[in-house]
Design a protein around this motif. Structure first.
Motif, PDB file in Angstrom:
ATOM      1  N   SER A 120       0.828  -1.217   0.000  1.00  9.83           N
ATOM      2  CA  SER A 120       0.000   0.000   0.000  1.00  9.83           C
ATOM      3  C   SER A 120       0.857   1.259   0.000  1.00  9.83           C
ATOM      4  N   SER A 121       1.886   1.229  -0.844  1.00 10.70           N
ATOM      5  CA  SER A 121       2.761   2.397  -0.959  1.00 10.70           C
ATOM      6  C   SER A 121       2.877   2.794  -2.432  1.00 10.70           C
ATOM      7  N   SER A 122       3.270   4.035  -2.650  1.00 10.18           N
ATOM      8  CA  SER A 122       3.394   4.526  -4.018  1.00 10.18           C
ATOM      9  C   SER A 122       4.828   4.938  -4.298  1.00 10.18           C
ATOM     10  N   LYS A 123       5.129   5.002  -5.602  1.00 12.16           N
ATOM     11  CA  LYS A 123       6.456   5.406  -6.045  1.00 12.16           C
ATOM     12  C   LYS A 123       6.280   6.264  -7.297  1.00 12.16           C
ATOM     13  N   SER A 124       6.849   7.450  -7.292  1.00 16.39           N
ATOM     14  CA  SER A 124       6.810   8.300  -8.471  1.00 16.39           C
ATOM     15  C   SER A 124       7.740   7.690  -9.518  1.00 16.39           C
ATOM     16  N   ILE A 125       7.282   7.648 -10.766  1.00 15.55           N
ATOM     17  CA  ILE A 125       8.116   7.008 -11.785  1.00 15.55           C
ATOM     18  C   ILE A 125       8.703   8.001 -12.786  1.00 15.55           C
ATOM     19  N   LEU A 126       8.417   9.282 -12.625  1.00 20.04           N
ATOM     20  CA  LEU A 126       9.063  10.303 -13.448  1.00 20.04           C
ATOM     21  C   LEU A 126       9.832  11.234 -12.523  1.00 20.04           C
ATOM     22  N   GLN A 127      11.098  11.485 -12.860  1.00 22.28           N
ATOM     23  CA  GLN A 127      11.930  12.357 -12.047  1.00 22.28           C
ATOM     24  C   GLN A 127      12.488  13.501 -12.888  1.00 22.28           C
ATOM     25  N   GLY A 128      12.954  14.533 -12.203  1.00 14.66           N
ATOM     26  CA  GLY A 128      13.610  15.654 -12.877  1.00 14.66           C
ATOM     27  C   GLY A 128      12.689  16.333 -13.875  1.00 14.66           C
ATOM     28  N   PRO A 129      13.239  16.762 -15.024  1.00 17.00           N
ATOM     29  CA  PRO A 129      12.430  17.451 -16.038  1.00 17.00           C
ATOM     30  C   PRO A 129      11.283  16.589 -16.566  1.00 17.00           C
ATOM     31  N   ASP A 130      11.455  15.268 -16.571  1.00 14.18           N
ATOM     32  CA  ASP A 130      10.381  14.390 -17.038  1.00 14.18           C
ATOM     33  C   ASP A 130       9.143  14.506 -16.156  1.00 14.18           C
ATOM     34  N   ALA A 131       9.337  14.758 -14.870  1.00 18.29           N
ATOM     35  CA  ALA A 131       8.225  14.846 -13.920  1.00 18.29           C
ATOM     36  C   ALA A 131       7.361  16.077 -14.163  1.00 18.29           C
ATOM     37  N   THR A 132       7.905  17.096 -14.802  1.00 15.41           N
ATOM     38  CA  THR A 132       7.139  18.324 -15.053  1.00 15.41           C
ATOM     39  C   THR A 132       6.865  18.549 -16.538  1.00 15.41           C
ATOM     40  N   ARG A 133       7.168  17.583 -17.375  1.00 15.97           N
ATOM     41  CA  ARG A 133       6.987  17.725 -18.826  1.00 15.97           C
ATOM     42  C   ARG A 133       5.517  17.870 -19.211  1.00 15.97           C
ATOM     43  N   TYR A 134       4.621  17.181 -18.484  1.00 14.83           N
ATOM     44  CA  TYR A 134       3.213  17.130 -18.855  1.00 14.83           C
ATOM     45  C   TYR A 134       2.341  17.852 -17.834  1.00 14.83           C
ATOM     46  N   SER A 135       1.354  18.592 -18.344  1.00 12.48           N
ATOM     47  CA  SER A 135       0.360  19.200 -17.462  1.00 12.48           C
ATOM     48  C   SER A 135      -0.768  18.208 -17.170  1.00 12.48           C
ATOM     49  N   TYR A 136      -0.880  17.210 -18.037  1.00 10.86           N
ATOM     50  CA  TYR A 136      -1.961  16.238 -17.896  1.00 10.86           C
ATOM     51  C   TYR A 136      -1.517  14.921 -18.525  1.00 10.86           C
ATOM     52  N   ILE A 137      -1.754  13.814 -17.842  1.00  8.40           N
ATOM     53  CA  ILE A 137      -1.523  12.484 -18.412  1.00  8.40           C
ATOM     54  C   ILE A 137      -2.889  11.829 -18.553  1.00  8.40           C
ATOM     55  N   TYR A 138      -3.197  11.394 -19.758  1.00  7.33           N
ATOM     56  CA  TYR A 138      -4.513  10.850 -20.057  1.00  7.33           C
ATOM     57  C   TYR A 138      -4.756   9.526 -19.332  1.00  7.33           C
ATOM     58  N   TRP A 139      -6.013   9.079 -19.344  1.00  5.16           N
ATOM     59  CA  TRP A 139      -6.477   7.882 -18.662  1.00  5.16           C
ATOM     60  C   TRP A 139      -6.001   6.580 -19.306  1.00  5.16           C
ATOM     61  N   ASN A 140      -5.492   6.634 -20.514  1.00  4.51           N
ATOM     62  CA  ASN A 140      -5.296   5.430 -21.312  1.00  4.51           C
ATOM     63  C   ASN A 140      -3.872   4.863 -21.240  1.00  4.51           C
ATOM     64  N   MET A 141      -3.306   4.780 -20.061  1.00 10.93           N
ATOM     65  CA  MET A 141      -1.975   4.174 -19.911  1.00 10.93           C
ATOM     66  C   MET A 141      -2.054   2.690 -20.246  1.00 10.93           C
ATOM     67  N   SER A 142      -0.917   2.124 -20.651  1.00 12.24           N
ATOM     68  CA  SER A 142      -0.918   0.713 -21.016  1.00 12.24           C
ATOM     69  C   SER A 142       0.410   0.070 -20.597  1.00 12.24           C
ATOM     70  N   TRP A 143       0.332  -0.992 -19.793  1.00 10.46           N
ATOM     71  CA  TRP A 143       1.526  -1.725 -19.363  1.00 10.46           C
ATOM     72  C   TRP A 143       2.058  -2.569 -20.517  1.00 10.46           C
ATOM     73  N   SER A 144       3.372  -2.649 -20.627  1.00 10.73           N
ATOM     74  CA  SER A 144       3.982  -3.565 -21.589  1.00 10.73           C
ATOM     75  C   SER A 144       3.739  -4.997 -21.110  1.00 10.73           C
ATOM     76  N   PRO A 145       3.773  -5.978 -22.011  1.00 11.25           N
ATOM     77  CA  PRO A 145       3.517  -7.371 -21.606  1.00 11.25           C
ATOM     78  C   PRO A 145       4.455  -7.872 -20.510  1.00 11.25           C
ATOM     79  N   ASP A 146       5.704  -7.402 -20.493  1.00  4.86           N
ATOM     80  CA  ASP A 146       6.636  -7.864 -19.453  1.00  4.86           C
ATOM     81  C   ASP A 146       6.542  -7.039 -18.168  1.00  4.86           C
ATOM     82  N   GLY A 147       5.700  -6.000 -18.141  1.00  5.81           N
ATOM     83  CA  GLY A 147       5.505  -5.191 -16.944  1.00  5.81           C
ATOM     84  C   GLY A 147       6.649  -4.240 -16.634  1.00  5.81           C
TER      85      GLY A 147
END
Length: 182
Positions: free
Chosen positions: A9-36
């Motif tokens: 029940s813990s979270s981890k941010s997966i974007l750091q540095g400039p990547d973390a502020t690149r987007y103002s909005y991330i859409y609902w349609n994320m998709s995991w790769s088959p290998d996760g």
């Protein structure tokens, strides 16, 4: 963008540095790769220049790979079962229709039309079966010509997506103005 660990029940941010502020909005349609190990995202650039398709590698440190797309990417996208390609609907310059296109994640370049897809539909979403043998798509039929008859003159044509009700012929226009896209 963060991932949630269901066991702790813990979270981890997966974007750091400039990547973390690149987007103002991330859409609902994320998709995991088959290998996760990767997540595909569609994000709106903070500078409002456009939307981007990107792949986030979840290794430590994480890495953001922007996927170049010459046209607007549709609502949903999916990984192929081998994890090499990302499929998404986008407008085809040649056909002027929304078709499935694929990008090779290991060697990105311009998206290429996906083979063996429906040619009588405008595709808006896609998912691939785990064994790679099936596509689940959301689509609407291409417009089609149907007869239009008016009491005052000879038949002409209109374009429609569905059968017309008797109420659809309640008005009259000059012959030159009777082609409709419904």
């Amino acid at each position: 963008l963060f991932v949630w660990d269901l066991n702790t029940s813990s979270s981890k941010s997966i974007l750091q540095g400039p990547d973390a502020t690149r987007y103002s909005y991330i859409y609902w349609n994320m998709s995991w790769s088959p290998d996760g190990k990767q997540i595909a995202i569609k994000g709106r650039r903070r500078d409002n220049s456009n939307d981007e398709l990107a792949v986030v590698t979840l290794s430590n440190p994480s890495r953001l790979q922007v996927i170049p797309t010459p046209a607007k990417v549709g609502g949903d996208f999916a990984w192929t079962s081998d994890g090499r390609h990302l499929l998404s609907p986008m407008l085809s310059v040649e056909t002027r229709r929304n078709e499935l296109h694929a990008v090779d994640i290991t060697n990105p370049g311009n998206p290429k039309p996906w083979p063996n897809q429906p040619t009588d539909r405008q595709i808006s979403g896609v998912n691939v079966s785990q064994d790679g043998r099936w596509l689940a798509i959301t689509a609407r039929p291409d417009p089609r010509l149907v007869p239009w008859e008016n009491e005052s003159d000879a038949p002409s044509t209109k374009i429609a997506n569905q059968p017309q009700s008797p109420r659809s012929n309640l008005f009259s226009l000059p012959r030159s103005r009777r082609n409709f896209l419904l």
